[in-house]
Design a protein around this motif. Structure first.
Motif, PDB file in Angstrom:
ATOM      1  N   VAL A  77       0.843  -1.204   0.000  1.00 48.82           N
ATOM      2  CA  VAL A  77       0.000   0.000   0.000  1.00 48.82           C
ATOM      3  C   VAL A  77       0.876   1.251   0.000  1.00 48.82           C
ATOM      4  N   SER A  78       1.986   1.203   0.753  1.00 42.87           N
ATOM      5  CA  SER A  78       2.906   2.343   0.771  1.00 42.87           C
ATOM      6  C   SER A  78       3.458   2.616  -0.627  1.00 42.87           C
ATOM      7  N   VAL A  79       3.784   1.530  -1.334  1.00 46.45           N
ATOM      8  CA  VAL A  79       4.287   1.685  -2.697  1.00 46.45           C
ATOM      9  C   VAL A  79       3.210   2.294  -3.601  1.00 46.45           C
ATOM     10  N   LEU A  80       1.954   1.839  -3.428  1.00 43.32           N
ATOM     11  CA  LEU A  80       0.864   2.381  -4.240  1.00 43.32           C
ATOM     12  C   LEU A  80       0.693   3.881  -4.003  1.00 43.32           C
ATOM     13  N   ILE A  81       0.584   4.269  -2.724  1.00 47.52           N
ATOM     14  CA  ILE A  81       0.350   5.693  -2.423  1.00 47.52           C
ATOM     15  C   ILE A  81       1.597   6.507  -2.731  1.00 47.52           C
ATOM     16  N   GLY A  82       2.769   5.975  -2.355  1.00 48.23           N
ATOM     17  CA  GLY A  82       4.014   6.697  -2.641  1.00 48.23           C
ATOM     18  C   GLY A  82       4.269   6.803  -4.134  1.00 48.23           C
ATOM     19  N   GLY A  83       4.001   5.721  -4.883  1.00 46.61           N
ATOM     20  CA  GLY A  83       4.189   5.770  -6.340  1.00 46.61           C
ATOM     21  C   GLY A  83       3.272   6.791  -6.981  1.00 46.61           C
ATOM     22  N   ALA A  84       2.006   6.828  -6.537  1.00 47.05           N
ATOM     23  CA  ALA A  84       1.077   7.819  -7.073  1.00 47.05           C
ATOM     24  C   ALA A  84       1.555   9.229  -6.766  1.00 47.05           C
ATOM     25  N   THR A  85       2.107   9.429  -5.559  1.00 53.45           N
ATOM     26  CA  THR A  85       2.612  10.753  -5.170  1.00 53.45           C
ATOM     27  C   THR A  85       3.800  11.161  -6.024  1.00 53.45           C
ATOM     28  N   LEU A  86       4.753  10.241  -6.232  1.00 50.96           N
ATOM     29  CA  LEU A  86       5.905  10.540  -7.083  1.00 50.96           C
ATOM     30  C   LEU A  86       5.469  10.817  -8.518  1.00 50.96           C
ATOM     31  N   GLY A  87       4.494  10.029  -8.991  1.00 47.20           N
ATOM     32  CA  GLY A  87       4.025  10.219 -10.362  1.00 47.20           C
ATOM     33  C   GLY A  87       3.398  11.579 -10.554  1.00 47.20           C
ATOM     34  N   ILE A  88       2.555  11.977  -9.598  1.00 52.13           N
ATOM     35  CA  ILE A  88       1.915  13.294  -9.711  1.00 52.13           C
ATOM     36  C   ILE A  88       2.961  14.401  -9.636  1.00 52.13           C
ATOM     37  N   PHE A  89       3.927  14.260  -8.687  1.00 52.12           N
ATOM     38  CA  PHE A  89       4.959  15.286  -8.543  1.00 52.12           C
ATOM     39  C   PHE A  89       5.742  15.443  -9.851  1.00 52.12           C
ATOM     40  N   GLY A  90       6.167  14.313 -10.405  1.00 54.54           N
ATOM     41  CA  GLY A  90       6.925  14.384 -11.661  1.00 54.54           C
ATOM     42  C   GLY A  90       6.093  14.916 -12.813  1.00 54.54           C
ATOM     43  N   GLY A  91       4.814  14.518 -12.859  1.00 58.00           N
ATOM     44  CA  GLY A  91       3.950  14.978 -13.939  1.00 58.00           C
ATOM     45  C   GLY A  91       3.702  16.469 -13.886  1.00 58.00           C
ATOM     46  N   VAL A  92       3.512  17.011 -12.683  1.00 52.74           N
ATOM     47  CA  VAL A  92       3.254  18.451 -12.549  1.00 52.74           C
ATOM     48  C   VAL A  92       4.510  19.242 -12.904  1.00 52.74           C
ATOM     49  N   ILE A  93       5.670  18.741 -12.498  1.00 61.35           N
ATOM     50  CA  ILE A  93       6.920  19.402 -12.873  1.00 61.35           C
ATOM     51  C   ILE A  93       7.071  19.394 -14.389  1.00 61.35           C
ATOM     52  N   ALA A  94       6.773  18.249 -15.005  1.00 62.93           N
ATOM     53  CA  ALA A  94       6.897  18.143 -16.475  1.00 62.93           C
ATOM     54  C   ALA A  94       5.920  19.059 -17.192  1.00 62.93           C
ATOM     55  N   ALA A  95       4.777  19.356 -16.538  1.00 57.60           N
ATOM     56  CA  ALA A  95       3.774  20.232 -17.145  1.00 57.60           C
ATOM     57  C   ALA A  95       4.183  21.701 -17.052  1.00 57.60           C
ATOM     58  N   GLY A  96       5.310  21.999 -16.402  1.00 57.17           N
ATOM     59  CA  GLY A  96       5.808  23.369 -16.363  1.00 57.17           C
ATOM     60  C   GLY A  96       5.514  24.124 -15.087  1.00 57.17           C
ATOM     61  N   HIS A  97       4.927  23.472 -14.080  1.00 55.35           N
ATOM     62  CA  HIS A  97       4.664  24.159 -12.819  1.00 55.35           C
ATOM     63  C   HIS A  97       5.927  24.173 -11.970  1.00 55.35           C
ATOM     64  N   ASP A  98       5.962  25.125 -11.004  1.00 49.37           N
ATOM     65  CA  ASP A  98       7.143  25.190 -10.140  1.00 49.37           C
ATOM     66  C   ASP A  98       7.095  24.094  -9.073  1.00 49.37           C
TER      67      ASP A  98
END
Length: 895
Positions: free
Chosen positions: A768-789
């Motif tokens: 479960v930690s991997v699921l929630i942590g993976g989703a968190t890392l994915g969102i963080f990386g995706g938002v950075i890639a979208a050009g947000h600070d």
């Protein structure tokens, strides 16, 4: 030996087995009592007649001892980290949590010391003693061995006495022996191997004189009395860690090692793998430690147990120690006293035998509601007349409670009630004379006059004594020769049913008074079979305990036959079950007792030492033992047991102080309910722990991955604290209110030992930690890639963590079944209140300007909430798949 000559040794072994003259000679006690000078010298030699104060650990040391816990060490380490980071607000929050935990433990502790205080409060204040040829009242603390003491009805026996005179003396020793009726006393010596309940030649300190008069020589004072010996047993009994404290300790140690190990790996990888600056690496490692340490766990445990205490109180079980709530849920054996717990402690006539017929009596206790079947004739009317008139007890209604209460002795109360049930109570007859009950004769007789002037002697007492004095019996056709063989067979039959048997007889007369010599050539009327009836609800509760895999063991001061019959009737044992008496137990070594203790469920004629030995023998098999009791003799065993349960109504103060649980209704069925509640609480506690850990796991995983791969940290330490705080304050407490899982009382007790989280569950938590942590890392990386600070991306990551935990909360509601059901939406309103609170707090975190400044958060666009919500739903569904796999593999352990 003269009264003024003091012996060199003032202690006697087994004085109850010595003749009174021998006791007096050995203690230098003459007819005139002790001289004042002799008494003063003895007082100086043996000390005052009071129980010594126990040695106490200083209060400051007892308070500091509550910090000696691995999880508290983790909290303190967290506080140090906060201080290093100059985050003083969070530092004081964590320190406050540790102090609150210590204060709660400090307030709840000291049960053994309070038990000793309760025992000391049982001692008499004054004594009527003979000194220098004159009787005088002195403070009981001034009594010494050899003093001659007089006791009368209502007196509290001031010291242990070897009786030298006993006139119809009966003493209520229930607090020491558990006997439901007062013990008859005598001056004749008894066997040296006799148990406390069979030492008829002794009067024990702290017991109450219920009838008659007596004189005795003091043989023991203070700590050398029977009650003093019990105090020593309480002090020496020791207490054990509860299963929960052992599991939390094991879990905390493992968690500490894991955190330290992973922090070391991070340091090595960051330093030698990526060449990170040392200061930056230390800061990141501190952030990882803050993320991994479950700061809210001790508070979560304390609050969950406190909620359990409130729920237990609603079920009339008052909890004096928080961890006892959980311990009840792991109980494997319940050792219960008989009188007042399994039974009503209200003697009741159950069977009647006359020369003509046998009768059954309905109804329990002192409530006169009930019927005698079949309807009787003159034989039954004559027997009931004896029950009503040859009787000094009375049954009176209580207007406040609507219950009937006894004024007098229990056995006579039972006879008065059966007379009322048969319509024979309150007969118009005047008592002319009486021969009081005497322990030597074992019967009572009254001379009663009817309104027409006819007089009759009515007698009740021991069947053998009345048969010896009987000439005839009342048959169907009138008087006929007494058939002793018939009556002896009937007595044996009633006794085999665990009934106490009393007999009735009568004799018409013209006498003006009744004398012992008149009590011959009696007409024998019949027998009463009397019992302290089982509580009907206790019988059902015992069956439920057996279904739940819990053994119920009855430990009583009653005789073996009575104990076995009651145990059989209550469903504790079947036919042919073994019973172990105190004398047999005394002859066993502890190893021998350990070998048989799990196979024996009935123990009779037991002493306080025997009860402790039984508890220890069960604990040697890794059993979790609950011990019930109401008398001071039960206090040592209650202290030693994993959870002590005292009776709140009839229990002594010493017993209540020794126990962790006090039953407000003295009912064994309440223990069953408390065990069920304990299991529910433990289930919910494990659910809360399993729910809380993925929060820390996901956060620490996010930081670990970032350091290992040399990425920008998706979370700052202060943001980690925010997520920990909002989930601990809101979501984690919601599971404490979960109702019981289906079948909670049909599964066996859980195994003791190990960690609160099994390896399988730890793997589940990591996934479960991997699921929630993976989703968190994915969102963080995706938002950075979208050009947000970075700050915007971190706000999105925090939102993902909070919503992911919200979804996982619904998964955790049901551990043994799927949460893909409408039931997940109902049954616990606190879940929805906590989710609403988390959403509000997260909105404040995201949109309130001062929170943006404090936590470096940023307002999110409305559409940027959709991805975290969608991923949270996906996490919920994936976790349900994991639960289904665990159930299919038969690994759905209760969480």
């Amino acid at each position: 030996m003269s009264a003024s000559t003091a012996p060199t040794d003032l202690s006697l072994d087994a004085p109850y087995a010595l003749d009174p003259d021998d006791v007096r000679a050995r203690l230098g006690s003459g007819e005139a009592g002790l001289d004042p000078e002799d008494a003063a010298s003895r007082l100086a030699a043996v000390g005052p007649n009071e129980l010594p104060e126990p040695k106490r650990t200083p209060a400051w040391l007892r308070f500091l001892s509550h910090f000696n816990d691995t999880l508290i060490f983790i909290l303190l380490a967290s506080a140090v980290i906060k201080a290093v980071m100059a985050d003083w607000l969070d530092f004081w929050v964590i320190v406050s949590v540790t102090i609150i935990n210590a204060v709660i433990g400090y307030v709840q502790e000291g049960r053994a010391e309070k038990a000793l205080a309760g025992i000391r409060g049982m001692l008499s204040a004054d004594a009527y003693v003979r000194r220098a040829g004159a009787w005088a009242t002195i403070p009981a603390r001034e009594l010494v061995p050899g003093d001659l003491v007089r006791i009368m009805p209502g007196d509290k026996v001031p010291a242990d006495l070897r009786l030298v005179q006993a006139h119809q003396l009966r003493i209520d020793e229930a607090a020491l022996t558990g006997e439901s009726v007062p013990a008859s006393k005598q001056t004749t010596a008894v066997d040296a191997a006799a148990g406390v309940g069979d030492r008829a030649s002794m009067a024990f300190s702290g017991t109450i004189v219920s009838a008659g008069q007596g004189q005795g020589v003091v043989t023991g004072t203070g700590a050398h009395t029977e009650i003093g010996r019990i105090q020593t047993l309480v002090g020496d009994a020791g207490s054990l860690q509860t299963p929960l404290t052992r599991q939390l300790d094991a879990f905390g140690k493992v968690l500490t090692l894991v955190i330290l190990g992973m922090a070391l790996v991070m340091l090595l990888i960051g330093r030698y793998g990526h060449g990170m600056p040392f200061a930056e690496l230390i800061s990141a490692t501190i952030g990882f430690a803050v993320a991994a340490i479950p700061e809210g766990l001790p508070a979560l445990v304390t609050i969950t147990l406190a909620i359990g205490v409130q729920q237990m109180a609603k079920r009339r079980a008052i909890t004096r120690k928080l961890t006892a709530v959980e311990t009840l849920g792991s109980v494997t054996s319940v050792c219960s006293d008989k009188t007042g717990t399994l039974t009503k402690n209200e003697m009741t006539v159950r069977r009647i035998v006359t020369p003509v017929a046998r009768y059954d009596v309905d109804g329990l206790g002192y409530d006169p509601e009930g019927a005698i079947t079949p309807t009787g004739g003159r034989d039954l009317a004559a027997l009931l007349a004896v029950a009503d008139l040859c009787n000094d007890a009375d049954i009176v209604p209580d207007a406040a409670t609507g219950r009937w209460s006894l004024v007098g002795e229990p056995t006579e109360g039972a006879l008065k009630v059966v007379a009322m049930k048969g319509g024979a109570a309150g007969q118009p007859a005047a008592r002319i004379g009486v021969v009081p009950f005497d322990s030597a004769n074992k019967f009572m007789a009254t001379l009663d006059e009817a309104p027409g002037g006819s007089r009759v002697i009515l007698v009740k007492g021991a069947p053998d004594r009345l048969l010896d004095r009987a000439l005839t019996q009342r048959g169907g056709a009138g008087a006929e020769p007494v058939d002793r063989a018939f009556w002896e067979a009937a007595i044996d039959e009633l006794s085999a049913q665990g009934l106490r048997v009393l007999a009735a007889a009568r004799k018409p007369t013209r006498a003006d008074e009744v004398e012992i010599d008149d009590l011959v050539d009696l007409e024998f009327l019949g027998l009463w079979g009397i019992v302290d009836p089982p509580r009907p609800e206790a019988i059902e509760a015992i069956a439920d305990c057996h279904t739940a895999g819990i053994r119920v063991k009855m430990i009583t001061g009653d005789h073996a036959g009575t104990a076995t019959a009651i145990a059989r009737e209550m469903g504790i044992v079947g036919d042919g079950a073994a019973v172990l008496t105190g004398a047999e137990l005394e002859a066993m070594s502890q190893e021998q007792l350990k070998a048989v203790v799990q196979d024996v469920d009935v123990y009779a004629r037991t002493s306080p030492e025997h009860k402790i030995r039984i508890v220890r023998a069960l604990q040697a098999h890794d059993e979790v033992v609950a011990m019930t009791g109401d008398g001071v003799n039960d206090a040592p065993a209650l202290t030693r047991a994993d959870v002590g349960v005292a009776m709140g109504i009839k229990g002594t103060e010493a017993t209540k102080e020794a126990a962790e649980i006090v039953l407000a209704d003295d009912n064994f069925a309440t223990i069953r309910s408390a065990i069920r509640e304990g299991r529910r609480i433990y289930d919910n506690l494990r659910k809360s722990v399993v729910f809380l850990l993925p929060t820390n796991g996901a956060q620490s995983l996010v930081i670990l991955v970032a350091i290992v791969f040399g990425l920008t940290l998706p979370l700052t330490p202060v943001q980690v604290l925010w997520v920990n705080m909002v989930t601990a304050v809101t979501l984690s407490l919601a599971l404490a209110y979960e109702p019981a899982e289906p079948g909670i009382m049909t599964r066996p007790p859980r195994r003791t030992g190990g960690s609160i989280i099994s390896l399988r569950e730890l793997g589940y938590v990591l996934l479960v930690s991997v699921l929630i942590g993976g989703a968190t890392l994915g969102i963080f990386g995706g938002v950075i890639a979208a050009g947000h600070d970075v700050d915007y991306a971190r706000t999105e990551a925090v939102t993902m963590l909070a919503l992911g935990q919200t979804a996982f909360l619904l998964n955790c509601r049901f551990s043994s079944r799927s949460s893909l059901t409408l039931d997940v939406l109902r049954g616990n309103r606190v879940v929805w209140w906590s989710i609403a609170a988390l959403v509000v707090l997260q909105l404040i975190y995201t949109y309130v300007p001062f929170m943006n400044t404090l936590f470096d958060s940023r307002p999110l666009a409305a559409q940027d909430w959709l991805l975290p919500i969608g991923l949270s739903i996906a996490i919920f569904l994936v976790v349900e798949v994991l639960k289904a796999v665990r159930r299919r593999d038969g690994r759905a352990d209760s969480m």
